[in-house]
Enzyme design. Structure first.
Site: not given
Length: 246
Positions: A114, A213, A215
């Site tokens: 990001c 993102h 993650e």
């Protein structure tokens, strides 16, 4: 001014079985993001250390770097006028610019997430759209950790070889994006409205930025492959690096 290089004094390599990956964050940044990255890297076989302007870490001790998400980048760094209502973190900007300087000198594998993808572009002399909705009028106004935005990935890219798919859905927590590309970078993914979603440097062993993102997409094995490939590159597995950049 950038943070003095004393913050990144050379020391012994962090390698001791599992690669050591640094994750940059804001001093006041979300701990959820840190733990999500920490978990993804641990599952991929690495150790992780959180790096902030108040808790720096010698970049020369790292085997790889994740430039994480967070506040907007100071627009004056790429020649634009700063907007008063936008929250920025100049100390973090300086930290990450210096970290990317050091990573470039050492050819460390780098994943930008990001804001981190945007910082890779700015570090290489590129610029950003300060508000994508002023440029891409058809872009959906999404802000969600769920995979709700469809993107297309270039089939001749390292990102494609890592994810193994030409289209997928990703999450969206941003209102800025890459505009003018930095030196040596190419766009490798866009969303349907045209907003840049992925960049990479073909001449670098592993330098990839994604606007979403991964993650947070913990159950998506394709997205977690980004962390596995980063860790493999950090461990010096040349076959993996070649597969990601050929």
């Amino acid at each position: 001014m950038r943070i003095p290089m004393a913050a990144f004094l050379p020391t012994a390599s962090g390698r001791s079985g599992r690669p050591l990956i640094g994750v940059t964050a804001s001093v006041h940044g979300s701990r959820i993001a840190w733990w999500a990255n920490h978990l993804a890297l641990r599952r991929a076989g690495a150790r992780a250390v959180r790096i902030t302007a108040r808790s720096p870490f010698p970049i020369d001790r790292l085997d790889g770097l994740v430039v994480g998400g967070g506040d907007d980048i100071d627009a004056t760094l790429y020649g634009e006028t700063a907007r008063p209502h936008i929250r920025i973190d100049p100390e973090r900007d300086r930290l990450e610019l210096n970290a990317l300087d050091c990573a470039a000198r050492r050819d460390l594998p780098v994943l930008g997430i990001c804001r981190g993808s945007q910082m890779i572009n700015v570090h290489r002399g590129g610029s950003l759209h300060t508000d994508i909705h002023e440029i891409y009028l058809e872009a959906p106004r999404l802000r969600t950790v769920l995979p709700r935005k469809r993107i297309r990935i270039e089939p001749d890219s390292g990102l494609y070889r890592i994810l193994g798919i030409a289209e997928c859905r990703v999450n969206a927590l941003h209102h800025q994006a890459v505009d003018r590309l930095g030196e040596g970078l190419r766009v490798v993914a866009r969303e349907t409205a045209g907003v840049v979603q992925g960049i990479e440097a073909a001449a670098h062993p592993f330098l990839i930025g994604v606007q979403w993102h991964p993650e947070y997409l913990v159950t998506d094995d394709r997205q977690q492959a980004l962390f596995r490939t980063l860790v493999a590159a950090a461990a010096g597995e040349s076959t993996v690096i070649a597969a990601a950049t050929a």
